[in-house]
Design an enzyme around this catalytic site. Sequence first.
Site, short mmCIF file in Angstrom:
data_model
loop_
_atom_site.label_atom_id
_atom_site.label_comp_id
_atom_site.label_asym_id
_atom_site.label_seq_id
_atom_site.Cartn_x
_atom_site.Cartn_y
_atom_site.Cartn_z
CE LYS A 1 -2.07 1.77 3.70
NZ LYS A 1 -1.86 3.25 3.66
CE LYS B 1 -7.57 6.60 4.38
NZ LYS B 1 -6.37 6.07 4.03
CG ASP C 1 -12.94 17.55 -5.58
OD1 ASP C 1 -14.01 18.31 -5.86
OD2 ASP C 1 -11.72 17.71 -5.44
#
Length: 235
Positions: free
Chosen positions: A32, A62, A65
């Site tokens: 990750k 994450k 918008d």
Amino acid sequence: MSDKLIVALDLPDALSGLELASRLAETVSFYKIGLGMLTGGGLALARELKDDHGKRIFLDMKLFDIGATIEAAVRGLAQFDLDFLTVHGDPHVVRAAAQTKGEMKILAVTILTSLDRADLDAGLIREGDLPQIVQMRAARAFEAGADGVIASPQEAALIRALPEADGKLIVTPGVRPAGTDLDDQKRIMTPAQAIAAGADHVVVGRPVWRSPDPKAAAVAIQTELRSPQAMSPNH
């Protein structure tokens, strides 16, 4: 080497991340890369690990918008041929991400594993039991087109029980091997407990890269993930 373990490269820069990945070598196949490394060459590291070393990559951005911006951002990231990408679990965000994801799996963040009910109160999040809120957010994210969700292992079984979760992924941060520091995590389980609860992948960072012997720490987690305690009726 199981891809159930995702090691979080939460390090200052790409060189540090590549050095750790080299030390872990054949013990870890999935990494990750998150916001903390974005300005330190995170995307370049993702491409190098993917293209040159054959690793799977989870890009933990994450994103949140308006729909058009999410579509544009996800379209741009899809060109890197990554495996997982996180967006916030709000349905409008998930729907937009699903439009331009390409082959990437979109994982919707439910409630961050470092938060508890007091944190939700401070953020003016609706009243109610936190696990139930996580379950509801997961269901709505699946309906909006998410390929999976990010949730603490304590909610994995509730999410796995959802009809909407059939064929979907559950990825759990907030995983701590027995005897390690909790750090800023509040809703935790051990790796074996998380898989037994229904998680497909566990994300572990600091207990690996902060260890005096990261490779041994990763091997111990891989061994735990193959133990009888990690057997889940869903896997």
